[in-house]
Scaffold this motif. Structure first.
Motif, PDB file in Angstrom:
ATOM      1  N   GLU A 128      -0.067  -3.311   4.346  1.00 46.59           N
ATOM      2  CA  GLU A 128      -0.932  -2.955   3.967  1.00 46.59           C
ATOM      3  C   GLU A 128      -1.622  -2.316   6.472  1.00 46.59           C
ATOM      4  O   GLU A 128      -1.121  -2.573   6.878  1.00 46.59           O
ATOM      5  CB  GLU A 128      -2.088  -3.108   3.615  1.00 46.59           C
ATOM      6  CG  GLU A 128      -3.827  -2.917   3.421  1.00 46.59           C
ATOM      7  CD  GLU A 128      -3.656  -1.289   2.994  1.00 46.59           C
ATOM      8  OE1 GLU A 128      -3.882  -0.330   3.786  1.00 46.59           O
ATOM      9  OE2 GLU A 128      -4.339  -1.560   2.319  1.00 46.59           O
ATOM     10  N   ASP A 129      -1.667  -0.851   6.308  1.00 49.74           N
ATOM     11  CA  ASP A 129      -2.044   0.139   7.210  1.00 49.74           C
ATOM     12  C   ASP A 129      -3.323   0.248   7.280  1.00 49.74           C
ATOM     13  O   ASP A 129      -4.331  -0.100   8.524  1.00 49.74           O
ATOM     14  CB  ASP A 129      -1.949   1.245   6.966  1.00 49.74           C
ATOM     15  CG  ASP A 129      -2.450   2.430   6.879  1.00 49.74           C
ATOM     16  OD1 ASP A 129      -2.361   2.116   5.435  1.00 49.74           O
ATOM     17  OD2 ASP A 129      -3.500   2.896   6.992  1.00 49.74           O
ATOM     18  N   ASP A 179       0.979  -1.281   0.868  1.00 47.97           N
ATOM     19  CA  ASP A 179       0.038  -0.263   0.128  1.00 47.97           C
ATOM     20  C   ASP A 179       1.096   1.188  -0.013  1.00 47.97           C
ATOM     21  O   ASP A 179       2.143   0.994   0.895  1.00 47.97           O
ATOM     22  CB  ASP A 179      -0.835   0.506   1.225  1.00 47.97           C
ATOM     23  CG  ASP A 179      -1.684   1.369   1.001  1.00 47.97           C
ATOM     24  OD1 ASP A 179      -2.160   1.363  -0.050  1.00 47.97           O
ATOM     25  OD2 ASP A 179      -1.441   1.407   2.492  1.00 47.97           O
ATOM     26  N   ASP A 216       0.045   4.482   1.048  1.00 50.11           N
ATOM     27  CA  ASP A 216      -0.318   6.027   2.238  1.00 50.11           C
ATOM     28  C   ASP A 216      -0.423   5.058   3.364  1.00 50.11           C
ATOM     29  O   ASP A 216      -0.813   3.958   2.926  1.00 50.11           O
ATOM     30  CB  ASP A 216      -1.500   6.299   1.938  1.00 50.11           C
ATOM     31  CG  ASP A 216      -1.370   7.586   0.532  1.00 50.11           C
ATOM     32  OD1 ASP A 216      -0.565   8.728   0.818  1.00 50.11           O
ATOM     33  OD2 ASP A 216      -2.894   7.955  -0.056  1.00 50.11           O
ATOM     34  N   ASP A 217       0.724   5.605   4.107  1.00 54.64           N
ATOM     35  CA  ASP A 217       1.053   4.669   5.890  1.00 54.64           C
ATOM     36  C   ASP A 217       1.713   3.787   6.418  1.00 54.64           C
ATOM     37  O   ASP A 217       2.200   3.148   6.378  1.00 54.64           O
ATOM     38  CB  ASP A 217      -0.183   5.535   6.490  1.00 54.64           C
ATOM     39  CG  ASP A 217      -0.414   6.721   6.810  1.00 54.64           C
ATOM     40  OD1 ASP A 217       0.449   7.841   7.452  1.00 54.64           O
ATOM     41  OD2 ASP A 217      -1.733   7.277   6.236  1.00 54.64           O
TER      42      ASP A 217
END
Ligand SMILES: [Mg+2]
Length: 197
Positions: free
Chosen positions: A149-150, A6, A8-9
């Motif tokens: 993934e966050d 992923d 973002d973040d």
């Protein structure tokens, strides 16, 4: 080895930047550690209009390009690519963010990583065909060994891959999420690199 990452973040510190934007635009002072919901409207307690402005501001090309890299991300990903692993950055950003997103990757040494835009959160209201837009149907044909993934809101995109190992990048908004089998919380790219090997 095929790896989903992923954006973002996971690759960059998006939510930290959003805390600055919320302060600048609306005087909302929410420290990063208090961003408890993936939904930023909820985390920053914004009206619909404010939330729209926040998202528009956060997706301006110059703002997207300014996001700090999450320490170690490009180092580990380049090691994987050197080993012949296939790395796909799969982001829920709007398609309109393609150019600055591609540029950010290139500027952070990730020229060799593929990037795909998948409408993960139902935010994109328009339909446009580009080589980097991933339709759900095509996404479901892809198979991965690992995912980084966050967002708990994106975990549903892993349900069709029972063998997948999901490395959950530790963030304040996913700490209360109970992780099922195949999921592992990771606090750094160093740890992610060691797990994948
Ligand atoms: Mg994310």
């Amino acid at each position: 080895m095929k790896i989903y990452v992923d954006f973002d973040d996971c690759l960059c510190e998006t939510a930290k930047e959003f805390t600055h934007i919320a302060d600048r635009l609306f005087g909302k002072k929410v420290p990063y550690e208090k961003v408890r919901f993936f939904n930023l409207q909820q985390s920053f307690d914004l009206t619909d209009e404010e939330y729209e402005r926040l998202m528009a501001e956060g997706h301006l090309p110059e703002v997207l390009l300014s996001y700090e890299e999450t320490p170690g991300a490009s180092k580990v990903i380049n090691e994987w690519i050197d080993l012949g692993y296939e790395v796909s950055v799969i982001t829920g950003r709007p398609y309109s963010a393609y150019e600055p997103s591609r540029k950010w990757l290139d500027e952070h040494g990730l020229e060799r990583a593929q990037v795909y835009f998948l409408n993960k959160y139902g935010r994109d209201s328009f339909y446009k065909v580009n080589e980097y837009n991933l339709e759900l149907e095509d996404y479901y044909k892809m198979k991965f060994d690992y995912a980084v993934e966050d967002s708990p809101a994106a975990f549903r995109f892993f349900e069709h891959m029972p063998e997948l190992k999901v490395l959950v990048y530790d963030r304040p908004w996913n700490r209360e999420c109970e992780l099922g089998e195949g999921y592992e919380r990771c606090v750094s790219w160093e740890q992610i690199g060691k797990i994948v090997g």
